[in-house]
Write a protein that holds these residues in place. Structure first.
Motif, mmCIF file in Angstrom:
data_model
loop_
_atom_site.group_PDB
_atom_site.id
_atom_site.type_symbol
_atom_site.label_atom_id
_atom_site.label_comp_id
_atom_site.label_asym_id
_atom_site.label_seq_id
_atom_site.Cartn_x
_atom_site.Cartn_y
_atom_site.Cartn_z
ATOM 1 N N VAL C 186 -13.878 32.822 -52.345
ATOM 2 C CA VAL C 186 -12.974 32.012 -51.523
ATOM 3 C C VAL C 186 -13.562 31.758 -50.131
ATOM 4 O O VAL C 186 -13.552 30.643 -49.628
ATOM 5 C CB VAL C 186 -11.609 32.717 -51.374
ATOM 6 C CG1 VAL C 186 -10.640 31.802 -50.666
ATOM 7 C CG2 VAL C 186 -11.070 33.102 -52.732
ATOM 8 N N SER C 187 -14.088 32.794 -49.508
ATOM 9 C CA SER C 187 -14.552 32.617 -48.134
ATOM 10 C C SER C 187 -15.802 31.743 -48.072
ATOM 11 O O SER C 187 -16.144 31.220 -47.024
ATOM 12 C CB SER C 187 -14.819 33.971 -47.474
ATOM 13 O OG SER C 187 -15.975 34.566 -47.993
ATOM 14 N N VAL C 188 -16.483 31.583 -49.184
ATOM 15 C CA VAL C 188 -17.698 30.767 -49.203
ATOM 16 C C VAL C 188 -17.377 29.332 -49.626
ATOM 17 O O VAL C 188 -18.044 28.388 -49.203
ATOM 18 C CB VAL C 188 -18.734 31.402 -50.161
ATOM 19 C CG1 VAL C 188 -19.994 30.583 -50.214
ATOM 20 C CG2 VAL C 188 -19.053 32.819 -49.720
ATOM 21 N N GLN C 189 -16.315 29.174 -50.422
ATOM 22 C CA GLN C 189 -15.918 27.841 -50.884
ATOM 23 C C GLN C 189 -15.792 26.857 -49.733
ATOM 24 O O GLN C 189 -16.308 25.747 -49.782
ATOM 25 C CB GLN C 189 -14.558 27.921 -51.586
ATOM 26 C CG GLN C 189 -14.623 28.475 -52.980
ATOM 27 C CD GLN C 189 -13.313 28.301 -53.728
ATOM 28 O OE1 GLN C 189 -12.376 27.707 -53.217
ATOM 29 N NE2 GLN C 189 -13.275 28.818 -54.943
ATOM 30 N N SER C 190 -15.125 27.297 -48.670
ATOM 31 C CA SER C 190 -14.877 26.370 -47.577
ATOM 32 C C SER C 190 -16.175 25.997 -46.864
ATOM 33 O O SER C 190 -16.338 24.868 -46.411
ATOM 34 C CB SER C 190 -13.877 26.965 -46.594
ATOM 35 O OG SER C 190 -14.306 28.240 -46.188
ATOM 36 N N GLN C 191 -17.127 26.925 -46.803
ATOM 37 C CA GLN C 191 -18.436 26.581 -46.228
ATOM 38 C C GLN C 191 -19.080 25.446 -47.012
ATOM 39 O O GLN C 191 -19.619 24.496 -46.443
ATOM 40 C CB GLN C 191 -19.401 27.777 -46.295
ATOM 41 C CG GLN C 191 -19.039 28.960 -45.444
ATOM 42 C CD GLN C 191 -20.008 30.111 -45.687
ATOM 43 O OE1 GLN C 191 -20.997 29.981 -46.396
ATOM 44 N NE2 GLN C 191 -19.706 31.254 -45.102
ATOM 45 N N ILE C 192 -19.018 25.577 -48.330
ATOM 46 C CA ILE C 192 -19.679 24.581 -49.175
ATOM 47 C C ILE C 192 -18.966 23.232 -49.072
ATOM 48 O O ILE C 192 -19.604 22.179 -48.983
ATOM 49 C CB ILE C 192 -19.722 25.072 -50.641
ATOM 50 C CG1 ILE C 192 -20.561 26.349 -50.750
ATOM 51 C CG2 ILE C 192 -20.274 23.998 -51.577
ATOM 52 C CD1 ILE C 192 -22.031 26.180 -50.451
ATOM 53 N N LEU C 193 -17.635 23.260 -49.026
ATOM 54 C CA LEU C 193 -16.896 21.999 -48.904
ATOM 55 C C LEU C 193 -17.239 21.308 -47.583
ATOM 56 O O LEU C 193 -17.459 20.091 -47.529
ATOM 57 C CB LEU C 193 -15.390 22.248 -49.001
ATOM 58 C CG LEU C 193 -14.893 22.667 -50.386
ATOM 59 C CD1 LEU C 193 -13.402 22.938 -50.350
ATOM 60 C CD2 LEU C 193 -15.206 21.600 -51.424
ATOM 61 N N ASN C 194 -17.323 22.089 -46.510
ATOM 62 C CA ASN C 194 -17.708 21.509 -45.223
ATOM 63 C C ASN C 194 -19.104 20.912 -45.299
ATOM 64 O O ASN C 194 -19.368 19.829 -44.776
ATOM 65 C CB ASN C 194 -17.664 22.573 -44.131
ATOM 66 C CG ASN C 194 -16.236 22.904 -43.739
ATOM 67 O OD1 ASN C 194 -15.319 22.119 -43.982
ATOM 68 N ND2 ASN C 194 -16.036 24.061 -43.137
ATOM 69 N N LEU C 195 -20.008 21.656 -45.952
ATOM 70 C CA LEU C 195 -21.385 21.173 -46.085
ATOM 71 C C LEU C 195 -21.414 19.835 -46.811
ATOM 72 O O LEU C 195 -22.111 18.893 -46.389
ATOM 73 C CB LEU C 195 -22.216 22.209 -46.846
ATOM 74 C CG LEU C 195 -23.628 21.785 -47.225
ATOM 75 C CD1 LEU C 195 -24.487 21.627 -45.985
ATOM 76 C CD2 LEU C 195 -24.262 22.783 -48.182
ATOM 77 N N LEU C 196 -20.632 19.744 -47.888
ATOM 78 C CA LEU C 196 -20.614 18.493 -48.652
ATOM 79 C C LEU C 196 -20.135 17.332 -47.788
ATOM 80 O O LEU C 196 -20.677 16.230 -47.849
ATOM 81 C CB LEU C 196 -19.723 18.648 -49.893
ATOM 82 C CG LEU C 196 -20.307 19.529 -51.004
ATOM 83 C CD1 LEU C 196 -19.266 19.807 -52.071
ATOM 84 C CD2 LEU C 196 -21.538 18.871 -51.628
ATOM 85 N N GLN C 197 -19.143 17.591 -46.965
ATOM 86 C CA GLN C 197 -18.647 16.522 -46.087
ATOM 87 C C GLN C 197 -19.689 16.131 -45.042
ATOM 88 O O GLN C 197 -19.888 14.955 -44.756
ATOM 89 C CB GLN C 197 -17.364 16.984 -45.400
ATOM 90 C CG GLN C 197 -16.184 16.963 -46.350
ATOM 91 C CD GLN C 197 -14.881 17.273 -45.654
ATOM 92 O OE1 GLN C 197 -14.809 18.215 -44.874
ATOM 93 N NE2 GLN C 197 -13.862 16.497 -45.924
ATOM 94 N N ASP C 198 -20.381 17.129 -44.489
ATOM 95 C CA ASP C 198 -21.432 16.831 -43.509
ATOM 96 C C ASP C 198 -22.521 15.976 -44.124
ATOM 97 O O ASP C 198 -23.003 15.010 -43.517
ATOM 98 C CB ASP C 198 -22.060 18.132 -42.994
ATOM 99 C CG ASP C 198 -21.080 18.941 -42.166
ATOM 100 O OD1 ASP C 198 -20.041 18.370 -41.786
ATOM 101 O OD2 ASP C 198 -21.351 20.130 -41.917
ATOM 102 N N LEU C 199 -22.927 16.359 -45.341
ATOM 103 C CA LEU C 199 -24.010 15.641 -45.991
ATOM 104 C C LEU C 199 -23.607 14.197 -46.290
ATOM 105 O O LEU C 199 -24.414 13.278 -46.184
ATOM 106 C CB LEU C 199 -24.419 16.338 -47.294
ATOM 107 C CG LEU C 199 -25.136 17.672 -47.114
ATOM 108 C CD1 LEU C 199 -25.330 18.342 -48.453
ATOM 109 C CD2 LEU C 199 -26.478 17.472 -46.427
ATOM 110 N N GLN C 200 -22.346 14.025 -46.662
ATOM 111 C CA GLN C 200 -21.873 12.680 -46.958
ATOM 112 C C GLN C 200 -22.038 11.786 -45.729
ATOM 113 O O GLN C 200 -22.517 10.660 -45.823
ATOM 114 C CB GLN C 200 -20.396 12.726 -47.363
ATOM 115 C CG GLN C 200 -19.815 11.354 -47.641
ATOM 116 C CD GLN C 200 -18.541 11.442 -48.460
ATOM 117 O OE1 GLN C 200 -17.656 12.228 -48.167
ATOM 118 N NE2 GLN C 200 -18.468 10.644 -49.507
#
Lengths: 328, 298, 247
Positions: C186-200
């Motif tokens: 759970v605590s890592v999920q949000s990191q990855i979601l943020n990363l995906l948005q940044d990359l977009q």
């Protein structure tokens, strides 16, 4: 109503062998399950929550040992029991449901046989009586056409149905305590809710207590009366569910709650906890959360915080609460 | 040991270990396993004996001692002599060369063709897989020794042909095992990922399949060496393999059979030699299987 | 002024279930007439329970599974009619991130080898590879120190970063995200979601996000489609999702 303890875990420490010496996976864990309550253990993978539950029933594999601590079940210390005595307790007094119903059922036996076996092992019932009881159990866990399902093999059932069968096996001998280890994680969202409903109603109906192990705060909110939050093998916070969700104390719990997408609705970016969950060989000497903690202080680096009592029903392992209560 | 044991499939294991670590770890585990060490040591000594046969053997294997025919083991001829006065020990020592070379070459045939067919079937699938595997099924229905017999019958009896026959006869079993292992890899996510990237087939086979089947290949190859030694000896025993006077264990066993009544040593020692080597190879194969089998490792 | 990047029309996938000889074949309709449009820099979410066909839809777009019928139009071409070789060319522009980063990487290869695979497959010249590797690692929040490691030496979150790096190293236009965070803590999920948005934002990517988690989809997708038993039952803005949740 006077509460009585069903299960009391005191200073439970479990170690696993590894190439570089023993690893302490569960470190000095304390908690109590009161009669009739649902206690949740929440944490991410590797925090030791599953090992805790396996330690209670002494189901650890050959590499794991309980190195210290006590587990009292109705004033009997389970840690001192041998395998033969534990067999009488498992299933009958304390039973367990696992995450994956697909692999927990034997594919070559019919559903009826598998449930019947458990009953025969623990109770003196014979033939037709066993069958009647099995069918009744299947109906109890909400399986339609129980008579037909009795003769079916596991692969004919859906995941949710299999989990219902697993629950039927677990409650077959009216256990006092049910340990559910991620009971809904392998299931679809809609089925999850049904299974949780079932567990809740069974708990009331059969007068059981429950220890629910999960990583999902949503499940906790639905099910639990009180919660133990574990991080890196330790209990970091113990409190009732309402307080946990509204006023989390430990910085880890706060981060965990804020990083779920539902909580940060409308915000462009999710709040998240930096870094990664440490593995047992990386635990720091100070607080184990220190590297990821936004509120880390100097003392956190050097000295591990004890569990502080924040108020009568909340305790928290964090230096921030040093002056707000006494060390227990 | 029952030969059918070999056909117990090993699950392709996708280990989480790096090759370097795996290699070091693997060697360490082999040397921790006493059975494996004993077997390797024994086979090593046997091979050394075979390689240095001219130095070690007391006599030429084809030299005839007319004055000592059918002599029981004694000081001069440690294991006795045969019906035309050849030294049995020397023949056994030279026999190592023949037996090991033939069985290793036979297994090499099995290894290359079996791996190739197995991988192609698993990877290509469809009708290629269907046709090839049905052929393999038909061949598998016959015991491999019967198949070998048929092949030798076509090619004519000789040691080379026996070797080819033994090698070819084991292909169906080997290919089937490799196909099974490769199928698990084919269905793995990392192969799908490779396809989504657009990698070529040969790249996928080389970089994704091969590193993950090496362990399995090693185990099966070892186990098939045992089969090959036995089959070669069996073909020679019935006169379809090595021809006299070549010192081959199976041939020697067959020659000794006629003198069982009055010269027990002639059949006994080659028999013991075959048994011990096959036993060692199979034991080693089993040890390797335990080392690679996911269920046996913690 | 949005331009349509990818259009899926009436996509259909039937799986024939194994039947005995001489029996008429039975079909399972995994995907039944799904249509969607993906605009530039847009994220569409596809939600549904397991077995609803959402993963099959994603794989059909990449032709990892061959669709039975329907069109997938990318850059004016129907890519379902392309030859395998032509399709491999297109794969440069449409990449995929898998659910389980551990399973989707060969454990016997180093991170360098894993990330180099797309570069080799699409014949990126040798001297451009190293800078691309380093830059991509930086984009996903890792450093070149990770290049010589093996997947098992990294944490779940880091592995998924590698999975994302592998998907974006060729700078594709579209990335299909198949449950990109459901195997993570759970605590890592949000990191990855943020990363995906940044990359977009940084690379101008379009995402097709496949997930069973309404929370995840709601957070990151601009438009959402709901699949049920192989059919797209609803497609609309995020606001509508809120209504679905009420059901």
């Amino acid at each position: 109503m006077k509460m009585s303890k069903v299960l009391e875990v005191k200073g439970l420490t479990t170690q696993f062998e590894s190439k570089n010496g023993p690893l302490t996976v569960v470190d000095q864990v304390d908690f109590i399950v009161e009669k009739g309550e649902v206690l949740g253990i929440v944490g991410e993978s590797g925090c030791g929550k599953s090992v805790t539950s396996l330690s209670i029933l002494q189901l650890l594999d050959k590499h794991g040992t309980i190195s210290s601590g006590e587990v009292f079940y109705q004033n009997i210390n389970l840690v001192e029991k041998n395998e033969k005595e534990m067999k009488k307790i498992r299933g009958k007094e304390i039973s367990m449901i696992f995450q994956d119903p697909m692999t927990s059922l034997n594919p070559v036996l019919t559903i009826g046989k598998q449930i019947g076996e458990v009953i025969e092992q623990h109770e003196k019932l014979k033939g037709q009586e066993v069958k009647q009881k099995v069918v009744k159990l299947l109906q109890l866990v909400g399986i339609p056409r129980a008579d037909e399902i009795y003769h079916e093999y596991p692969h004919r059932l859906s995941g949710g149905m299999k989990q219902r069968v697993m629950i039927a096996i677990a409650i077959a001998c009216n256990p006092t305590l049910l340990i559910a280890d991620e009971p809904t994680t392998a299931l679809d969202v809609t089925i999850q809710a049904q299974i949780l409903d079932l567990l809740r109603s069974l708990k009331d109906e059969m007068d059981m207590s429950m220890l629910l192990i999960t990583h999902d705060l949503g499940v906790v909110a639905e099910m639990c009366d009180r919660v133990v939050v574990m991080y890196a093998g330790q209990v970091v916070e113990t409190t009732d569910t309402r307080t946990l969700l509204r006023h989390p104390k430990h910085p880890y719990t706060i981060g965990l709650i804020q990083s779920t997408p539902h909580q940060s609705k409308g915000e462009k970016r999710l709040k998240s906890i930096l870094g990664q969950v440490p593995t047992p060989d990386q635990f720091s000497h100070g607080c184990r959360f220190v590297e990821r903690c936004p509120k880390a202080m100097e003392i956190c680096q050097s000295t591990a915080p004890p569990l502080y009592d924040v108020d009568s029903h909340t305790s928290c392992r964090c230096w921030l609460y040093e002056n707000k209560g006494d060390v227990i | 040991m029952a030969k059918s044991e070999i056909y117990k499939p090993i699950q392709a294991r996708v280990t989480s270990k790096s090759p370097m670590k795996l290699r070091a770890d693997f060697l360490k585990r082999i040397f921790k396993d006493k059975r494996a060490v004993v077997c390797i040591l024994f086979l090593f000594i046997v091979s050394i004996v075979g390689i240095f046969a001219p130095i070690i053997a007391p006599f030429d294997p084809e030299e005839l001692f007319y004055d000592s025919i059918l002599e029981a083991p004694n000081k001069e001829h440690l294991l006795g002599t045969d019906a035309i006065g050849r030294d049995l020990l020397s023949r056994l020592i030279y026999g190592v060369r023949v037996t090991l070379t033939v069985s290793l070459l036979a297994v090499a045939i099995t290894f290359f063709l079996g791996t190739f067919i197995g991988l192609v079937c698993a990877y290509v699938g469809g009708w290629v897989d269907n046709v090839l595997m049905r052929i393999m099924d038909i061949l598998l229905a016959l015991p491999s020794i019967i198949l070998a017999l048929a092949i030798v019958a076509i090619l004519g009896p000789s040691l080379t042909n026996a070797m080819i026959a033994v090698g070819v006869a084991s292909i169906p079993g080997f290919a089937r095992l490799i196909r099974g292992a490769a199928l698990t890899i084919k269905s793995s996510m990392f192969v799908e990922a490779s396809r989504s990237i657009g990698s070529s087939h040969s790249w996928i086979l080389r970089r994704q399949f091969l590193p993950n089947v090496t362990g399995i290949l090693l185990v099966y190859t070892t186990l098939f060496i045992g089969v090959a030694i036995l089959d070669t000896a069996a073909l020679s025993f019935i006169g379809l393999g090595a021809q006299p006077p070549t010192p081959e264990w199976g041939t020697m066993l067959s020659e000794g059979r006629n003198y069982m009544q009055n010269a027990w040593w002639l059949a006994t020692f080659p028999g013991i030699a075959i048994t011990m080597v096959v036993f060692a190879v199979n034991f080693l194969g089993d040890a390797l299987r335990d080392i690679f089998d996911p269920k046996s490792s913690g | 002024m949005t331009t349509t990047l990818l259009e899926v029309r009436n996509l259909e996938k039937k799986f024939s279930s194994k039947s005995a000889w001489f029996q008429s074949k039975k079909y399972v309709h995994a995907v039944n007439g799904v249509s969607l449009e993906l605009n530039e820099r847009e994220t569409i979410g596809i939600v549904g329970e397991s077995g609803c066909g959402k993963s099959t839809t994603g794989r059909c777009v990449l032709r990892l599974i061959e669709p039975t019928s329907g069109e997938v139009i990318f850059q004016g071409k129907d890519i379902t009619t392309l030859s395998k070789r032509e399709m491999n060319e297109i794969r440069k522009d449409i990449q995929m991130v898998f659910q389980d980063p551990m399973a989707s990487m060969n454990p016997k290869l180093t991170i360098r080898e894993i990330l180099s695979e797309p570069l080799i497959a699409h014949k990126v010249p040798q001297k451009e590879r190293e800078p691309l590797l380093n830059e991509t690692l930086r984009l996903v929040g890792l450093s070149e120190n990770h290049l010589e490691r093996y997947p098992h030496e990294m944490s779940g979150g880091q592995r998924q970063r590698i999975g994302i790096a592998r998907a974006i190293i060729l700078r594709p236009k579209i990335v299909v995200l198949d449950e990109p965070v459901s195997a993570l803590d759970v605590s890592v999920q949000s990191q990855i979601l943020n990363l995906l948005q940044d990359l977009q934002e940084e690379l101008g990517l379009s995402y097709i996000l496949i997930s069973h988690d309404l929370g995840v989809v709601e957070h990151i997708a601009h438009r959402v489609g709901v699949m049920y038993l192989g059919e797209m039952v609803e497609m609309g803005g995020k606001e509508q999702l809120f209504l679905i949740r009420k059901h």
